[in-house]
Each structure stands twice: as structure tokens, then as C-alpha cells.
Design an enzyme around this catalytic site. Structure first.
Site, PDB file in Angstrom:
ATOM      1  N   SER A 157      11.545  -7.931   5.848  1.00 16.06           N
ATOM      2  CA  SER A 157      10.139  -7.765   6.243  1.00 16.06           C
ATOM      3  C   SER A 157       9.960  -8.157   7.709  1.00 16.06           C
ATOM      4  CB  SER A 157       9.275  -8.672   5.353  1.00 16.06           C
ATOM      5  OG  SER A 157       8.006  -8.859   5.912  1.00 16.06           O
ATOM      6  N   TYR A 170       6.631 -16.534   1.591  1.00 18.45           N
ATOM      7  CA  TYR A 170       7.109 -15.148   1.727  1.00 18.45           C
ATOM      8  C   TYR A 170       7.862 -14.989   3.047  1.00 18.45           C
ATOM      9  CZ  TYR A 170       6.875  -9.993   1.641  1.00 18.45           C
ATOM     10  OH  TYR A 170       7.178  -8.646   1.640  1.00 18.45           O
TER      11      TYR A 170
HETATM   12  P1  NAD Z   1       5.091  -3.450  -5.241  1.00 16.39           P
HETATM   13  O1  NAD Z   1       4.375  -4.663  -5.732  1.00 16.39           O
HETATM   14  O2  NAD Z   1       4.422  -2.125  -5.334  1.00 16.39           O
HETATM   15  O3  NAD Z   1       6.516  -3.352  -5.961  1.00 16.39           O
HETATM   16  C1  NAD Z   1       7.257  -4.463  -6.374  1.00 16.39           C
HETATM   17  C2  NAD Z   1       7.865  -4.130  -7.723  1.00 16.39           C
HETATM   18  O4  NAD Z   1       8.702  -5.231  -8.106  1.00 16.39           O
HETATM   19  C3  NAD Z   1       6.812  -3.961  -8.842  1.00 16.39           C
HETATM   20  O5  NAD Z   1       7.043  -2.755  -9.549  1.00 16.39           O
HETATM   21  C4  NAD Z   1       7.028  -5.162  -9.728  1.00 16.39           C
HETATM   22  O6  NAD Z   1       6.762  -4.912 -11.105  1.00 16.39           O
HETATM   23  C5  NAD Z   1       8.495  -5.457  -9.498  1.00 16.39           C
HETATM   24  N1  NAD Z   1       8.843  -6.838  -9.832  1.00 16.39           N
HETATM   25  C6  NAD Z   1       8.124  -7.960  -9.585  1.00 16.39           C
HETATM   26  N2  NAD Z   1       8.760  -9.021 -10.072  1.00 16.39           N
HETATM   27  C7  NAD Z   1       9.913  -8.579 -10.639  1.00 16.39           C
HETATM   28  C8  NAD Z   1      10.988  -9.210 -11.301  1.00 16.39           C
HETATM   29  N3  NAD Z   1      11.014 -10.533 -11.484  1.00 16.39           N
HETATM   30  N4  NAD Z   1      11.991  -8.435 -11.748  1.00 16.39           N
HETATM   31  C9  NAD Z   1      11.973  -7.087 -11.580  1.00 16.39           C
HETATM   32  N5  NAD Z   1      10.985  -6.442 -10.949  1.00 16.39           N
HETATM   33  C10 NAD Z   1       9.965  -7.174 -10.483  1.00 16.39           C
HETATM   34  O7  NAD Z   1       5.505  -3.783  -3.749  1.00 16.39           O
HETATM   35  P2  NAD Z   1       6.044  -2.902  -2.548  1.00 16.39           P
HETATM   36  O8  NAD Z   1       5.076  -3.042  -1.438  1.00 16.39           O
HETATM   37  O9  NAD Z   1       6.454  -1.558  -2.999  1.00 16.39           O
HETATM   38  O10 NAD Z   1       7.307  -3.784  -2.118  1.00 16.39           O
HETATM   39  C11 NAD Z   1       8.652  -3.425  -2.343  1.00 16.39           C
HETATM   40  C12 NAD Z   1       9.516  -4.348  -1.500  1.00 16.39           C
HETATM   41  O11 NAD Z   1       9.221  -4.151  -0.109  1.00 16.39           O
HETATM   42  C13 NAD Z   1       9.290  -5.841  -1.764  1.00 16.39           C
HETATM   43  O12 NAD Z   1      10.513  -6.527  -1.636  1.00 16.39           O
HETATM   44  C14 NAD Z   1       8.353  -6.249  -0.646  1.00 16.39           C
HETATM   45  O13 NAD Z   1       8.417  -7.620  -0.387  1.00 16.39           O
HETATM   46  C15 NAD Z   1       8.910  -5.402   0.485  1.00 16.39           C
HETATM   47  N6  NAD Z   1       8.012  -5.178   1.626  1.00 16.39           N
HETATM   48  C16 NAD Z   1       6.792  -4.588   1.448  1.00 16.39           C
HETATM   49  C17 NAD Z   1       5.998  -4.355   2.570  1.00 16.39           C
HETATM   50  C18 NAD Z   1       4.654  -3.693   2.473  1.00 16.39           C
HETATM   51  O14 NAD Z   1       3.990  -3.560   3.498  1.00 16.39           O
HETATM   52  N7  NAD Z   1       4.219  -3.273   1.283  1.00 16.39           N
HETATM   53  C19 NAD Z   1       6.442  -4.740   3.839  1.00 16.39           C
HETATM   54  C20 NAD Z   1       7.686  -5.339   3.965  1.00 16.39           C
HETATM   55  C21 NAD Z   1       8.464  -5.545   2.850  1.00 16.39           C
END
Ligand code: NAD
Length: 277
Positions: A157, A170
Site C-alpha cells: 500500500s 494498517y
Molecule cells: P476488500 O475489502 O474489497 O477485499 C478484501 C477481501 O479479503 C474481502 O473479500 C474479505 O472477505 C477478504 N478477507 C478478509 N479477511 C479475510 C481472512 N481472514 N481470510 C480470507 N479472506 C479475508 O478490499 P480491497 O480494497 O479489494 O483490498 C484488497 C487488498 O488491497 C487488501 O490487501 C488491501 O489492504 C489492499 N489495498 C487496497 C487499497 C484500496 O484503495 N482499496 C489500497 C492499497 C492496498
């Protein structure tokens, strides 16, 4: 069959991928994109409904996907998922460690100063993002070590380069994911095979369920002060869309990046490059 050299460099057809957090916004888009490239995709997530929806969507569109309920913080659950993937397809070529996220309970606000953030909320965030990546890499990394090849892609991130305000656990956990990416890249190449590569992407700001409350005002749908600050500091002047990730991910998962390991690629519209002046 297209015989152009660039096509072969990016060809992933027939590969087996495991995507954790595959039912989430970003990783569902990646799973769909991989399936369209002919990759067999195992969607691992705790969200059964989300898994079922995505798997049937991919398979109806002619792809090849299976869904497995799996908690990335529980090694027994991960090992059981790995057994199911091996039983179905016999190998694992690609792993995306996508499960992750922040919690509102681990986020400072006017009535919740840093000093009062509950320890269980802080631990939950670090466990999900750091150990949810490390434990899964142990289980699937062993399979890749036995195969003598494979590619792991972690999701870091913007927080990893410089911490963002309000979300200390985070930020620390994603910095640790970037550090672990380098550690594992070196370890796998030196100890097991130079054909096992480990990299990460660092998405900028993508509107998803976990950050919506921070960036968009739920009462009027307008940008919050934080959301406006993000856009002001993003030279490309927009949030990311999930499909913005796919090109870099295909590059890092394919032979096109065959001499690349241990890097973290920002996909952020220039956010991390901009000093603000
Ligand atoms: P999201 O919440 O849509 O997806 C996360 C998924 O992980 C969900 O489907 C959830 O059910 C699953 N999950 C949660 N806990 C879990 C567990 N213990 N075991 C298995 N699955 C589990 O989020 P997103 O925005 O699509 O994020 C995806 C990745 O990208 C994450 O690692 C997030 O930190 C990272 N990220 C997101 C952003 C952003 O702007 N959205 C930016 C940088 C990094």
C-alpha cells in the site's frame, strides 16, 4: 495461436492461480482478468456468498474457477485449501496474497485518540495484513519449492512508503508486507530456486468498502477532507479503478518479468512521486 514474441512473454494460459481475498473488490477484478487470460483461478476468501457469486460469474463466462472458504489467519484452514487446489489441478503456479484491509476500530478519530485504540483491533489489522500474507506464503511457498517454480504477488500500500494519518496498524502492517516481500524473494531464490519470484504491488487509492467511509461523506456523497487531500496529491487527479491494476499484475505474474524479484510497484496515479509542490 498468436506467435508474436510479446504475446508469448505475457502468456499465462493453463497456469493455476490462488487468489486470497478473491471475493473482494480489487482481487475479484484480478481474478476475472486472470480467468480471461486462460488461468485456472482458485478464489480463497471468508465471504462464502462473495466466492459463490464470483465463481459462477467466471465459469458462466467460459473461465475455470473454484471457490474455497479459507481464513488466511488460520494455518489449518490454509492447508486444507491448498489440498483442495492440488486435488483439483495438481499444482500452484501463481499466488496473489490479496486478503487484507483496515478496521474502523483501529482508526483514530475525534472521539478515539491513538492512546485509546483497542489492542484487539490493532492486533486484528496486523494479523490479517502481515500474518495473512506470511502464513499463506508458508503453505503455498512449500508447494512452489517442491515444484521448483512459482510466483508470489503480495499487496502492499501507499502506507508502506510513508505512513498515512489515522491508521497506524494498517500502515505498520503494510510496511511489513513490503519488507517481507523482499525477504521472501531473497529466501526463495537462494534456498529453493531462482525460478520462484516474489513481488508486490502498492495500490494508491481505490474506492472500496474498507476505505469508502474515510474518503466519501456518507450523508451527501461528496469527498471528505481526506478524500479531497488524496485527489489534490494525486497528479492524475482521480481514484484508481480496479482494472488499473491488471496490466502490472499480468506483467509480474508472467515471463515478461522473468528477472524481476523483490520489488514493490506503486500503482497510484503518481501519488508517491508527488511532493505536493
Ligand atoms: P476488500 O475489502 O474489497 O477485499 C478484501 C477481501 O479479503 C474481502 O473479500 C474479505 O472477505 C477478504 N478477507 C478478509 N479477511 C479475510 C481472512 N481472514 N481470510 C480470507 N479472506 C479475508 O478490499 P480491497 O480494497 O479489494 O483490498 C484488497 C487488498 O488491497 C487488501 O490487501 C488491501 O489492504 C489492499 N489495498 C487496497 C487499497 C484500496 O484503495 N482499496 C489500497 C492499497 C492496498
Amino acid at each position: 495461436m498468436n506467435n508474436r514474441p510479446a504475446y508469448k512473454l505475457f502468456d499465462l494460459s493453463g497456469k493455476v492461480a490462488v487468489v486470497t481475498g478473491g471475493a473482494g473488490v480489487l482481487c475479484a477484478a484480478l481474478s476475472r482478468g486472470l480467468a480471461l487470460e486462460g488461468v485456472k483461478v482458485a478464489i480463497l476468501d471468508v465471504n462464502r456468498q462473495g466466492i459463490d457469486h464470483l465463481v459462477s460469474e467466471i465459469n458462466l463466462a467460459g473461465g475455470d474457477a473454484i471457490g474455497i472458504e479459507c481464513d488466511v489467519c488460520d494455518t489449518t484452514s490454509i492447508k486444507s485449501a491448498a489440498q483442495q487446489v492440488i486435488k483439483e489441478w495438481g499444482r500452484v503456479d501463481l499466488l496473489i496474497n490479496g486478503a487484507g484491509g483496515n478496521s474502523p476500530h483501529a482508526t483514530t478519530k475525534a472521539d478515539l485518540p491513538f492512546f485509546d485504540l483497542p489492542d484487539n483491533a490493532l492486533e486484528w489489522v496486523v494479523e490479517l495484513n502481515l500474518f495473512g500474507t506470511m502464513l499463506v506464503s508458508q503453505v503455498f511457498g512449500r508447494i512452489m519449492a517442491d515444484q521448483q517454480n512459482g510466483i508470489i504477488l503480495n499487496i502492499s500500500s501507499m502506507n508502506a512508503f510513508r505512513p498515512l494519518t489515522r491508521i497506524p496498524a494498517y500502515s505498520a502492517a503494510k510496511a511489513a508486507v513490503s519488507n517481507f516481500t523482499q525477504w521472501l524473494a531473497v529466501h526463495m531464490a537462494l534456498e529453493y530456486s531462482p525460478d520462484i519470484r516474489v513481488n508486490a504491488i502498492a495500490p494508491g487509492f481505490f474506492l472500496t468498502d474498507q476505505n469508502h467511509y474515510l474518503l466519501i461523506n456518507k450523508d451527501n456523497g461528496e469527498l471528505t477532507e481526506r478524500g479531497q487531500a488524496v485527489i489534490t496529491h494525486t497528479p492524475m487527479k482521480r481514484f484508481g479503478s480496479p482494472d488499473d491494476l491488471l496490466g502490472v499484475v499480468l506483467w509480474l505474474l508472467s515471463p515478461a518479468s522473468s528477472f524481476v524479484t523483490g520489488i514493490v510497484v506503486p500503482i497510484d496515479g503518481g501519488f508517491s512521486a508527488y511532493s505536493g509542490v
